[in-house]
Design an enzyme around this catalytic site. Structure first.
Site, PDB file in Angstrom:
ATOM      1  N   ARG A 266       0.797  -1.536  -0.480  1.00 49.96           N
ATOM      2  CA  ARG A 266       0.170  -0.067   0.220  1.00 49.96           C
ATOM      3  C   ARG A 266       0.762   1.376  -0.157  1.00 49.96           C
ATOM      4  O   ARG A 266       0.409   2.444  -0.735  1.00 49.96           O
ATOM      5  CB  ARG A 266      -0.735  -0.090   1.394  1.00 49.96           C
ATOM      6  CG  ARG A 266      -1.546   0.649   1.184  1.00 49.96           C
ATOM      7  CD  ARG A 266      -3.027   0.473  -0.022  1.00 49.96           C
ATOM      8  NE  ARG A 266      -4.085   2.186   0.149  1.00 49.96           N
ATOM      9  CZ  ARG A 266      -5.030   1.370  -0.745  1.00 49.96           C
ATOM     10  NH1 ARG A 266      -4.923   1.062  -1.586  1.00 49.96           N
ATOM     11  NH2 ARG A 266      -5.509   3.286  -0.757  1.00 49.96           N
TER      12      ARG A 266
ATOM     13  N   CYS B  78      -2.853  -5.065   1.896  1.00 46.21           N
ATOM     14  CA  CYS B  78      -4.358  -5.657   2.794  1.00 46.21           C
ATOM     15  C   CYS B  78      -5.719  -5.528   1.654  1.00 46.21           C
ATOM     16  O   CYS B  78      -5.957  -3.756   1.327  1.00 46.21           O
ATOM     17  CB  CYS B  78      -4.642  -5.353   4.006  1.00 46.21           C
ATOM     18  SG  CYS B  78      -3.107  -6.213   5.087  1.00 46.21           S
TER      19      CYS B  78
ATOM     20  N   PRO C  62      -9.479   3.734  -1.719  1.00 49.65           N
ATOM     21  CA  PRO C  62      -9.582   5.042  -3.030  1.00 49.65           C
ATOM     22  C   PRO C  62      -8.208   5.611  -2.329  1.00 49.65           C
ATOM     23  O   PRO C  62      -8.111   5.389  -0.976  1.00 49.65           O
ATOM     24  CB  PRO C  62     -11.251   5.904  -2.465  1.00 49.65           C
ATOM     25  CG  PRO C  62     -11.610   5.214  -1.264  1.00 49.65           C
ATOM     26  CD  PRO C  62     -11.058   4.356  -1.109  1.00 49.65           C
ATOM     27  N   ILE C  63      -8.311   6.351  -3.103  1.00 50.65           N
ATOM     28  CA  ILE C  63      -6.522   7.243  -3.218  1.00 50.65           C
ATOM     29  C   ILE C  63      -7.301   8.529  -3.654  1.00 50.65           C
ATOM     30  O   ILE C  63      -6.418   9.928  -4.199  1.00 50.65           O
ATOM     31  CB  ILE C  63      -5.357   6.954  -3.944  1.00 50.65           C
ATOM     32  CG1 ILE C  63      -5.917   6.919  -5.078  1.00 50.65           C
ATOM     33  CG2 ILE C  63      -5.014   5.894  -3.197  1.00 50.65           C
ATOM     34  CD1 ILE C  63      -4.437   6.720  -5.948  1.00 50.65           C
ATOM     35  N   ASP C  64      -8.183   8.977  -3.705  1.00 49.17           N
ATOM     36  CA  ASP C  64      -9.299  10.389  -4.014  1.00 49.17           C
ATOM     37  C   ASP C  64      -8.749  11.447  -3.228  1.00 49.17           C
ATOM     38  O   ASP C  64      -8.075  12.393  -3.586  1.00 49.17           O
ATOM     39  CB  ASP C  64     -11.198  10.485  -4.109  1.00 49.17           C
ATOM     40  CG  ASP C  64     -11.485   9.805  -2.928  1.00 49.17           C
ATOM     41  OD1 ASP C  64     -10.952   8.737  -2.199  1.00 49.17           O
ATOM     42  OD2 ASP C  64     -11.936  10.647  -2.199  1.00 49.17           O
TER      43      ASP C  64
ATOM     44  N   ASP D 123      -5.822  -1.552  13.150  1.00 49.00           N
ATOM     45  CA  ASP D 123      -5.232  -2.492  13.162  1.00 49.00           C
ATOM     46  C   ASP D 123      -5.177  -3.332  13.877  1.00 49.00           C
ATOM     47  O   ASP D 123      -4.421  -4.568  13.917  1.00 49.00           O
ATOM     48  CB  ASP D 123      -4.282  -2.069  12.210  1.00 49.00           C
ATOM     49  CG  ASP D 123      -3.692  -1.486  10.787  1.00 49.00           C
ATOM     50  OD1 ASP D 123      -5.086  -1.299  10.049  1.00 49.00           O
ATOM     51  OD2 ASP D 123      -2.778  -0.746   9.960  1.00 49.00           O
TER      52      ASP D 123
END
Ligand code: UD1
Length: 436
Positions: A95, A119, A125-127, A314
């Site tokens: 990532r 994962c 998204p990476i907007d 996490d």
């Protein structure tokens, strides 16, 4: 394709001391940040995990010279970087490769990066990252401009901007911070993420000459600088999530473990919940001891994940294992990721009584885990299954264990030193996918 499994014969109470390694999520951001530096540097307390090995290879593929002084120390010379492109298959293995967008945009005013992997817990998204770059003057940051999975960014010049994030995002905060370090003028990141690794990346950059203020608060202010000096040594902070996993492993085995080389305040979200459940959690200066007092009952509780200083997503799967062994009904609300309960069917094979409804898991204690062969569906899910297997009387196999090794340094030797019976064994899965 050949893979391996962890064979665990549970039932032993863990005891003794275990030392926590450097933070995975911090070092991945720092390695990207190092690609912007104008001189050589040394990184210490680098965890020996596979995600770091992938990131190091990626940095080398850009032209950086990276020498392993020892297993935890890297000497990095980024002056030899000769490209702003990272589009090979390595990028989609992790990532954090998306941090190269901010770093190379900062360094060259250009970046051409393949979309990242990581994962799979729903839509990732990476907007917000792209929105930040766009506000800083980068072209190519609109979603419809991504071609064949490659984000092609260019800015002339890259300039500071006021960036408001409507969702708190660790990755977007770090990426915006990286690019802003070398942008013209001032950047303000509003509603920034506050995770310990954000502060660590900012401290690293400031040590190189960046001008970042407010990391660890809601608003980060950055004044761009033209040059980031090198010639220094920086030590990565301890891994909050690895530490929390060992706290859970100690608790679910009824053990007595002192976890060293951690920052107790980073652990407070988990420590507070464990105390509420009835465990004894004693803070030292840089250690935490976890055990259960003789005769103490362990009661269930409700947990909701949230950005730091909320409860870390996490640690959600590991904490569900903890709830399985507590008295009463507990509820886990996953508030960060859309789909992070894929491991529940695996835990059910081990006897867990859990009902998942959308983003909620209702956990009925008290489970006595039974041994089973289960799949590590992702990194932290795998860690949770390891915890359950340590508590189960009998022999379990956690397959796809390479996913666990993405984020846990030397997990076999660390757990063995605490008295666990765990070994790595060959395991062949005909349906093995490539890791993303
Ligand atoms: C990082 C961690 C990951 C952790 C997560 C949340 C690394 C390498 N990974 O992931 O282990 O689970 O933080 O603590 O550090 N979002 C958007 N648009 C974006 C970016 C994010 O909508 O552009 C949403 C996500 O869908 C998610 C939430 O924001 O619901 C938080 O994601 P984010 O904090 O960005 O996670 P990562 O940085 O990918």
């Amino acid at each position: 394709m050949n893979n391996y499994a962890y064979k665990i014969t549970g039932g032993n109470r863990l005891s003794g001391e275990v030392e926590i390694s450097g933070s995975k999520n911090a070092v991945l951001g720092i390695l990207a940040a190092a690609m912007m530096v104008d001189g050589p540097l040394t990184l210490e307390n680098v965890p020996d995990i596979s995600d770091v090995r992938v990131m190091v290879e990626l940095c080398r593929s850009l032209g950086a010279e990276i020498e392993e002084i020892d297993v935890h120390t890297l000497k990095i010379d980024p002056r030899t970087i000769c490209t702003y492109k990272a589009s090979g298959s390595l990028v989609s293995k992790i990532r954090a490769s998306y941090y190269l967008m901010g770093a190379l945009l900062g360094r060259f005013g250009k970046a051409a990066i393949r979309l990242p992997g990581g994962c799979n817990f729903g839509d990732r998204p990476i907007d917000l990252h792209l929105k930040a770059f766009q506000l800083m003057g980068a072209k190519g940051a609109r979603p419809n401009e991504i071609e064949a999975g490659i984000v092609n960014l260019s800015a002339n010049p890259l300039h500071g901007a006021k960036i408001y994030f409507d969702i708190v995002s660790v990755g977007a905060t770090i990426n915006a911070m990286l690019a802003a370090c070398k942008a013209d003028g001032r950047t303000e990141i509003i509603n920034a993420a506050k995770e310990p690794h954000i502060v660590d990346v900012a401290n690293f950059l400031n040590a190189m000459g960046a001008r970042i203020k407010g990391a660890g608060t809601d608003t980060i202010k950055i004044t761009g600088v033209p040059f980031l000096k090198g010639d220094f040594t920086y030590s990565v902070i301890p891994d909050q999530i690895e530490a929390g996993t060992y706290m859970v492993a100690a608790a679910v085995t009824g053990g007595d473990v002192t976890i060293t080389n951690l920052i107790p305040t980073h652990m407070e979200p988990l420590s507070a919940k464990m105390r509420e459940m009835g465990y004894t959690v004693e803070d030292g200066d840089d250690s935490i001891r976890v055990y259960k007092q003789e005769g103490e009952e362990i009661y269930s509780t409700n947990v909701k994940t949230a950005p730091y200083p909320g409860f870390p997503t996490d640690l959600q799967p590991q904490t569900v294992v903890l709830l399985c062994l507590a008295d009463g009904m507990g509820r886990m609300h996953e508030n960060v990721w859309q789909s992070r309960f894929q491991y529940v069917p695996e835990l059910q094979k081990m006897g867990a009584n859990i009902n998942v409804f959308e983003r909620h898991a209702l956990v009925n204690g008290i489970t006595r885990f039974k041994p089973a062969t289960v799949v590590a569906t992702d990194l932290r899910a795998g860690a949770a299954l390891v915890c359950a297997a340590l508590a189960a009387e009998g022999t379990s196999y956690i397959t796809h264990a390479s996913r666990i090794d993405r984020g846990y340094e030397h997990i076999v030797s660390k757990l063995r030193s605490l008295g666990a019976e765990i070994e790595r064994v060959d395991y062949e899965d005909p349906n093995e996918d490539t890791e993303a």
